[in-house]
Write a protein that holds these residues in place. Sequence first.
Motif, PDB file in Angstrom:
ATOM      1  N   SER A 138       4.466  -2.038  -7.322  1.00 17.03           N
ATOM      2  CA  SER A 138       4.228  -2.977  -6.229  1.00 17.03           C
ATOM      3  C   SER A 138       4.405  -4.414  -6.712  1.00 17.03           C
ATOM      4  CB  SER A 138       2.813  -2.772  -5.671  1.00 17.03           C
ATOM      5  OG  SER A 138       2.538  -3.695  -4.638  1.00 17.03           O
ATOM      6  N   SER A 197       0.829  -1.205   0.000  1.00 18.96           N
ATOM      7  CA  SER A 197       0.000   0.000   0.000  1.00 18.96           C
ATOM      8  C   SER A 197       0.866   1.259   0.000  1.00 18.96           C
ATOM      9  CB  SER A 197      -0.917  -0.010   1.227  1.00 18.96           C
ATOM     10  OG  SER A 197      -1.697   1.165   1.289  1.00 18.96           O
ATOM     11  N   ILE A 257       2.255   1.916  -3.498  1.00 13.72           N
ATOM     12  CA  ILE A 257       1.220   2.455  -4.382  1.00 13.72           C
ATOM     13  C   ILE A 257       0.973   3.932  -4.079  1.00 13.72           C
ATOM     14  CG2 ILE A 257      -1.228   2.296  -4.994  1.00 13.72           C
ATOM     15  CD1 ILE A 257      -1.001  -0.746  -4.474  1.00 13.72           C
ATOM     16  N   SER A 267       1.844   2.843 -10.435  1.00 15.14           N
ATOM     17  CA  SER A 267       1.881   2.624  -8.986  1.00 15.14           C
ATOM     18  C   SER A 267       1.654   1.155  -8.638  1.00 15.14           C
ATOM     19  CB  SER A 267       0.825   3.504  -8.300  1.00 15.14           C
ATOM     20  OG  SER A 267      -0.455   3.260  -8.857  1.00 15.14           O
ATOM     21  N   TYR A 268       0.664   0.522  -9.274  1.00  8.83           N
ATOM     22  CA  TYR A 268       0.383  -0.882  -8.999  1.00  8.83           C
ATOM     23  C   TYR A 268       1.467  -1.780  -9.596  1.00  8.83           C
ATOM     24  CZ  TYR A 268      -4.139   1.199  -8.027  1.00  8.83           C
ATOM     25  OH  TYR A 268      -5.139   1.992  -7.522  1.00  8.83           O
ATOM     26  N   THR A 285      -2.177  -5.618  -3.603  1.00 14.73           N
ATOM     27  CA  THR A 285      -2.105  -4.958  -4.908  1.00 14.73           C
ATOM     28  C   THR A 285      -3.420  -5.063  -5.659  1.00 14.73           C
ATOM     29  OG1 THR A 285       0.269  -5.441  -5.046  1.00 14.73           O
ATOM     30  CG2 THR A 285      -0.858  -4.860  -7.083  1.00 14.73           C
ATOM     31  N   LEU A 309      -6.324  -2.068  -6.239  1.00 13.01           N
ATOM     32  CA  LEU A 309      -6.633  -1.788  -7.637  1.00 13.01           C
ATOM     33  C   LEU A 309      -8.115  -1.976  -7.943  1.00 13.01           C
ATOM     34  CD1 LEU A 309      -5.807  -1.204 -10.565  1.00 13.01           C
ATOM     35  CD2 LEU A 309      -5.194  -3.612 -10.802  1.00 13.01           C
TER      36      LEU A 309
END
Length: 282
Positions: free
Chosen positions: A119, A101, A104, A115-116, A162, A166
């Motif tokens: 991760s 988290s 992200i 961002s995802y 993740t 999302l």
Amino acid sequence: MIKRKQRNNQQLNRQPFWQADKPYMKRQDITDSRFRTLGYSMAFSAGAINAGGFFAVSSYTSHVTGTLSRVSDAILHGEWVMAFTAIMSVVMFVLGAAHASWIILWAKRRRFRASYALSMWAEAFYLLFFGFFGYALSEWGWLMVSPTILFLCFIMGMHNTTMAVLSGSAIRSTHMTGSATDLGIELGKVLYYSRVHHSKIPDVEVNYPRIKLFVGLMSSFVLGGMVGVWGYNSIGYHFTLPVSTILFVFGAGSVGYDIRLRNKLRLWHQENRFNKKINQNK
């Protein structure tokens, strides 16, 4: 004819099926088909990673509910070492979720679109590092069992977070209990909706795409577990390479886009500075 047009307009204005129960998610950064493919792939890799944990330490590292039950049982029987290990497993799962988290949020704060993906890449790197734990297990045996369990719990926490962030918590890729529960909820709507209509009974809209999604997730998790068992039994800890590759591949597009975009911005800033110097010299 008019009813058909109204129905088509409703379908066009309808949110993606995975956001249907979450109207606060206004941005649609991923299409339904790509979202579904990503969800199935993440569930597949989660099943494979879970199988790797059982191969390494004879323990499923994503089952937080079972781990907490083990804490109660261990405390009741005075098995304090087992209780402490189980508690730390849950703590490491939570820390892995917090880590994903944080990545992200950090990437979004700096306007990264990947961002995802970042991760996923971090998790893929940790999975590659898990191979060293396999070597340590063969060298030092039981001394490395607890660290391996804790490290895998950390990775599974990242993996689950993740997709959860999302999808707005629509998907828990490592926890099929939630998928089975949501599937049961939708099936309950099907049974309720199939009854004879009555003016005093509220209408219920069945989200059939979500039913397909949850069935697909559970099937992908089982298939991933089967492939994971075969892979770890066949090539051992080297099987982490293809699993990590899946995560790298899914994140490559977003990361590549960010790199290209930032290179363009850097060149644009350099060109502006160069033009300013030329104008000042004039």
